[in-house]
Design a protein around this motif. Structure first.
Motif, PDB file in Angstrom:
ATOM      1  N   ALA A  77      -6.553  10.372  -2.149  1.00 43.87           N
ATOM      2  CA  ALA A  77      -8.172   9.758  -1.515  1.00 43.87           C
ATOM      3  C   ALA A  77      -8.907  10.741  -0.424  1.00 43.87           C
ATOM      4  N   ILE A  78      -9.768  10.750  -0.289  1.00 46.48           N
ATOM      5  CA  ILE A  78     -10.256  11.245   0.445  1.00 46.48           C
ATOM      6  C   ILE A  78     -11.544  10.894   1.230  1.00 46.48           C
ATOM      7  N   TRP A  79     -11.785  11.084   2.938  1.00 44.05           N
ATOM      8  CA  TRP A  79     -13.007  10.026   3.939  1.00 44.05           C
ATOM      9  C   TRP A  79     -12.762  11.187   4.425  1.00 44.05           C
ATOM     10  N   TYR A  80     -14.599  11.271   3.779  1.00 45.17           N
ATOM     11  CA  TYR A  80     -15.043  12.323   5.013  1.00 45.17           C
ATOM     12  C   TYR A  80     -15.775  11.278   5.818  1.00 45.17           C
ATOM     13  N   VAL A 135       0.930  -0.934   0.235  1.00 43.02           N
ATOM     14  CA  VAL A 135       0.048  -0.684  -0.032  1.00 43.02           C
ATOM     15  C   VAL A 135       1.121   1.752   0.056  1.00 43.02           C
ATOM     16  N   GLU A 136       0.270   2.315  -0.687  1.00 43.47           N
ATOM     17  CA  GLU A 136       1.279   3.040  -1.109  1.00 43.47           C
ATOM     18  C   GLU A 136       0.264   4.261  -1.635  1.00 43.47           C
ATOM     19  N   GLY A 137       0.260   5.523  -0.680  1.00 41.64           N
ATOM     20  CA  GLY A 137      -0.491   6.456  -1.191  1.00 41.64           C
ATOM     21  C   GLY A 137      -0.581   7.740   0.202  1.00 41.64           C
ATOM     22  N   THR A 138      -1.163   8.712  -0.500  1.00 37.75           N
ATOM     23  CA  THR A 138      -1.941   9.811   0.872  1.00 37.75           C
ATOM     24  C   THR A 138      -3.759  10.099   1.047  1.00 37.75           C
ATOM     25  N   TRP A 185      -6.641  15.736   8.506  1.00 41.87           N
ATOM     26  CA  TRP A 185      -6.679  14.677   8.427  1.00 41.87           C
ATOM     27  C   TRP A 185      -5.336  14.583   6.955  1.00 41.87           C
ATOM     28  N   LEU A 186      -4.355  14.270   7.274  1.00 41.47           N
ATOM     29  CA  LEU A 186      -3.543  13.914   5.473  1.00 41.47           C
ATOM     30  C   LEU A 186      -2.560  12.388   5.899  1.00 41.47           C
ATOM     31  N   VAL A 187      -2.787  11.633   5.976  1.00 38.88           N
ATOM     32  CA  VAL A 187      -2.439  10.318   6.351  1.00 38.88           C
ATOM     33  C   VAL A 187      -1.869   9.542   5.226  1.00 38.88           C
ATOM     34  N   ARG A 188      -0.035   9.456   5.305  1.00 39.34           N
ATOM     35  CA  ARG A 188       0.736   9.199   4.231  1.00 39.34           C
ATOM     36  C   ARG A 188       0.863   7.574   4.651  1.00 39.34           C
TER      37      ARG A 188
END
Length: 126
Positions: free
Chosen positions: A61-64, A24-27, A41-44
């Motif tokens: 990706a964005i999670w609300y 898994v790789e991404g923000t 919050w930004l999770v890398r």
């Protein structure tokens, strides 16, 4: 923002090596809404490592999610996928990041591994 949420995000780097063993790789940007306010919050994530920061930025990706629901997720009282399917939270972008991130949430209280239950039952039959 609750103290439990704050501690959850602070704990991610130490827990990353055990939880993120795959490719898994991404923000992932997590937007937590509490009435009129939103926290970002930004999770890398990358294999074996995770970093989090209270900020907004470019994300894969964005999670609300409502802050109250997130508090339930970090205690195991609610499940992330169920919340998305019930439209209690929304997600856009690379779904693999969401699926990887949900592994940081604890299992519901009282949950037992079915393999362990089967081993105990087999031991009683022997």
């Amino acid at each position: 923002m609750t103290e439990a949420t704050e501690r959850f995000f602070e704990s991610l780097p130490a827990r990353g090596p055990t939880i993120l063993r795959g490719l898994v790789e991404g923000t992932l940007q997590i937007d937590l809404e509490d009435g009129q306010q939103s926290e970002h919050w930004l999770v890398r994530m990358q294999p074996g490592a995770v970093r989090s920061a209270r900020e907004r930025g470019p994300a894969d990706a964005i999670w609300y999610c409502r802050a109250a629901l997130f508090d339930k997720l970090i205690t195991g009282e609610a499940q992330g996928i169920a919340a998305v399917l019930r439209n209690e939270s929304t997600f856009s972008g690379n779904v693999v990041l969401f699926l990887a991130f949900r592994r940081f949430f604890p299992n519901p209280p009282g949950t037992r591994d079915p393999r362990e239950v089967a081993r105990r039952a087999a031991g009683r039959l022997a």
